[in-house]
Design an enzyme around this catalytic site. Structure first.
Site, PDB file in Angstrom:
ATOM      1  N   LYS A  39     -12.954  -1.207   6.560  1.00 19.39           N
ATOM      2  CA  LYS A  39     -13.529  -2.133   5.581  1.00 19.39           C
ATOM      3  C   LYS A  39     -14.386  -3.186   6.267  1.00 19.39           C
ATOM      4  O   LYS A  39     -15.500  -3.465   5.854  1.00 19.39           O
ATOM      5  CB  LYS A  39     -12.422  -2.841   4.805  1.00 19.39           C
ATOM      6  CG  LYS A  39     -11.922  -2.051   3.633  1.00 19.39           C
ATOM      7  CD  LYS A  39     -10.694  -1.292   3.981  1.00 19.39           C
ATOM      8  CE  LYS A  39     -10.228  -0.472   2.800  1.00 19.39           C
ATOM      9  NZ  LYS A  39      -9.195   0.471   3.178  1.00 19.39           N
ATOM     10  N   ASP A  99      -0.175  -5.389   9.565  1.00 16.50           N
ATOM     11  CA  ASP A  99      -1.136  -4.339   9.224  1.00 16.50           C
ATOM     12  C   ASP A  99      -2.397  -5.030   8.703  1.00 16.50           C
ATOM     13  O   ASP A  99      -2.457  -5.491   7.558  1.00 16.50           O
ATOM     14  CB  ASP A  99      -0.553  -3.398   8.168  1.00 16.50           C
ATOM     15  CG  ASP A  99      -1.544  -2.300   7.818  1.00 16.50           C
ATOM     16  OD1 ASP A  99      -2.528  -2.120   8.565  1.00 16.50           O
ATOM     17  OD2 ASP A  99      -1.347  -1.619   6.793  1.00 16.50           O
ATOM     18  N   TRP A 107       0.880  -1.180   0.000  1.00 18.46           N
ATOM     19  CA  TRP A 107       0.000   0.000   0.000  1.00 18.46           C
ATOM     20  C   TRP A 107       0.915   1.227   0.000  1.00 18.46           C
ATOM     21  O   TRP A 107       1.799   1.329   0.853  1.00 18.46           O
ATOM     22  CB  TRP A 107      -0.872  -0.050   1.250  1.00 18.46           C
ATOM     23  CG  TRP A 107      -1.821   1.087   1.424  1.00 18.46           C
ATOM     24  CD1 TRP A 107      -2.658   1.603   0.491  1.00 18.46           C
ATOM     25  CD2 TRP A 107      -2.043   1.830   2.635  1.00 18.46           C
ATOM     26  NE1 TRP A 107      -3.397   2.623   1.048  1.00 18.46           N
ATOM     27  CE2 TRP A 107      -3.042   2.779   2.355  1.00 18.46           C
ATOM     28  CE3 TRP A 107      -1.516   1.780   3.926  1.00 18.46           C
ATOM     29  CZ2 TRP A 107      -3.515   3.675   3.310  1.00 18.46           C
ATOM     30  CZ3 TRP A 107      -1.984   2.668   4.878  1.00 18.46           C
ATOM     31  CH2 TRP A 107      -2.973   3.611   4.569  1.00 18.46           C
TER      32      TRP A 107
HETATM   33  N1  PMP Z   1      -3.292  -0.732   5.470  1.00 15.96           N
HETATM   34  C1  PMP Z   1      -3.618  -1.132   4.243  1.00 15.96           C
HETATM   35  C2  PMP Z   1      -2.865  -2.259   3.647  1.00 15.96           C
HETATM   36  C3  PMP Z   1      -4.637  -0.502   3.552  1.00 15.96           C
HETATM   37  O1  PMP Z   1      -4.950  -0.913   2.315  1.00 15.96           O
HETATM   38  C4  PMP Z   1      -5.334   0.554   4.157  1.00 15.96           C
HETATM   39  C5  PMP Z   1      -6.451   1.260   3.458  1.00 15.96           C
HETATM   40  N2  PMP Z   1      -6.413   1.371   2.140  1.00 15.96           N
HETATM   41  C6  PMP Z   1      -4.948   0.931   5.444  1.00 15.96           C
HETATM   42  C7  PMP Z   1      -3.930   0.266   6.078  1.00 15.96           C
HETATM   43  C8  PMP Z   1      -5.563   2.046   6.220  1.00 15.96           C
HETATM   44  O2  PMP Z   1      -6.861   2.282   6.068  1.00 15.96           O
HETATM   45  P1  PMP Z   1      -7.712   3.209   7.038  1.00 15.96           P
HETATM   46  O3  PMP Z   1      -6.792   4.248   7.587  1.00 15.96           O
HETATM   47  O4  PMP Z   1      -8.755   3.752   6.161  1.00 15.96           O
HETATM   48  O5  PMP Z   1      -8.207   2.308   8.093  1.00 15.96           O
END
Ligand code: PMP
Length: 388
Positions: free
Chosen positions: A235, A199, A118
């Site tokens: 998500k 993560d 990411w």
């Molecule tokens: N880690 C990964 C691998 C992700 O794809 C995302 C969101 N695209 C996040 C962390 C963080 O997402 P959020 O801050 O929206 O919870």
């Protein structure tokens, strides 16, 4: 220089405070959304953004969240949450807190990130001023995991290195190690004394089963690792805008845990003081109530099943069109994304000729695929890959 002109002090300096500020680089995903919104074509498709949509292409609010909303109405100003770990501003904030902890208390360390990962991981550890290294993950030739190269990189990293691992539904490739491979990775981490930082942004989206998707973490825990883990509820509970996340750091004993937690709270205090309560209260209400929790488990499965159904439909359509290429990787990969292997030229053609939008690396958000647009998408992909 300042001069007194009449009754007012006027600055004669020609240099303004922010003259040295140029525009920041555009976030690739935001520019895709902008271009998509500006496109008036009736059949346009946005496959950029990684947010769940239903088969009508609409965002949804889970029923367990609606029920939890009704239960907590009016209580949030009264309740304070008792938390395990540290509440963070979604997954991004959890990563940022951990990166800061790493810089403060392991100042000579680096973070190893998979290739690819990411893209914001690079920004997060950059801003925390933790040097970055990479390790191999994806093999473009097989469109699968490059396991031997990954193991080599883990082996060749200096002992006691920090590694970021995606425990399930790897973004952007949709490829996860098997349980057996996770066991090998965990074993090598033990030998090398590496620190695993997980993560977890897509729990439930890989297999449809929340427990199965946490299996990599359990393998590491069974092997006695002390781990770090960022969790996002964006998500998995559809709480995108609420920004609910959690950072956990497993410590050797209670005293250490208390000290680490207090440092994380100290870091957060200067960044944003406190995280918002509402979304976290929804999550704790759902997790704390067996009825709501089992409703959530089912709703996660519904989302994940829909993505898998769309993978199958896309693959079958491409095969039925007589494409000479192989499309197994659509269904071999899991989670929200299909790392298609389409090259930048093909991605541009999809956008310019077919009004289909995705990132330049060919990553396709399966959440944007519906029963209504899968035929159109398959035809378009077939057209741009025919001669390739
Ligand atoms: N880690 C990964 C691998 C992700 O794809 C995302 C969101 N695209 C996040 C962390 C963080 O997402 P959020 O801050 O929206 O919870």
């Amino acid at each position: 220089m300042r001069r007194f002109l009449g009754r007012r002090w006027m600055s004669t300096s020609t240099v303004g405070w922010w003259d040295n500020v140029g525009p920041a680089p555009k976030d690739p995903l935001l520019s895709i959304t902008e271009a998509f919104l500006a496109d008036n074509h009736p059949e346009k498709i946005n496959l950029g953004v990684g947010a769940y949509r239903d088969d009508e292409g609409k965002p949804i609010v889970l029923q367990c969240v609606r029920d939890a909303e009704a239960r907590i109405a009016g209580t949030e100003y009264l309740e304070s949450l008792s938390r395990q770990g540290v509440q963070a501003i979604s997954g991004t904030g959890a990563c940022r807190l951990f990166a800061e902890l790493q810089r403060r208390f392991q100042p000579d360390s680096r973070i190893y990130l998979p290739v690819p990962t990411w893209s914001n991981h690079h920004n997060i550890w950059r801003d925390a001023q933790v040097p970055q290294r990479t390790f191999q993950y994806y093999n473009p030739a097989s469109k699968g995991i490059h396991f031997a190269a990954l193991m080599d990189d883990i082996k060749n990293a200096p002992n006691r290195s920090f590694f970021l691992l995606h425990p399930c539904a790897h973004n952007p490739t949709g490829i996860d190690p098997t349980d057996e491979q996770w066991r090998e990775i965990s074993y090598l981490f033990k030998v090398k004394n590496h620190f695993p930082f997980f993560d977890m942004a897509y729990q439930g989206f890989a297999s449809g089963d929340l427990k199965k998707d946490a299996q990599a973490i359990h393998i590491f825990l069974d092997d006695g690792h002390l781990i770090g883990c960022a969790q996002s509820f964006a998500k998995t509970m559809g709480l995108y805008g609420q920004r609910v996340g959690c950072l956990s750091v497993l410590c050797v004993d209670k005293n250490q845990a208390t000290a680490v937690k207090s440092q994380l709270q100290h870091i957060a205090r200067a960044m944003y003081s406190n995280p918002p309560v509402h979304g976290a209260l929804l999550v704790s209400t759902i997790l704390g109530d067996p009825g709501l929790k089992s409703m959530w488990v089912k709703e996660v499965k519904v989302m994940s099943d829909r993505l898998m159904k769309m993978r199958n439909a896309l693959r079958v359509n491409l095969e039925n069109l007589g494409s000479a290429l192989t499309w197994e990787h659509i269904t071999n990969q899991v989670g929200m994304f299909w790392y298609s292997g389409l090259n930048p030229e093909q991605v541009d053609r999809l956008r310019n000729e077919f009004h289909i939008y995705m990132t330049h690396d060919g990553r396709i958000s399966m959440a944007g695929v519906t029963t209504g647009n899968v035929d159109y998408l398959a035809n378009a992909i077939h057209e741009v890959t025919k001669s390739g």
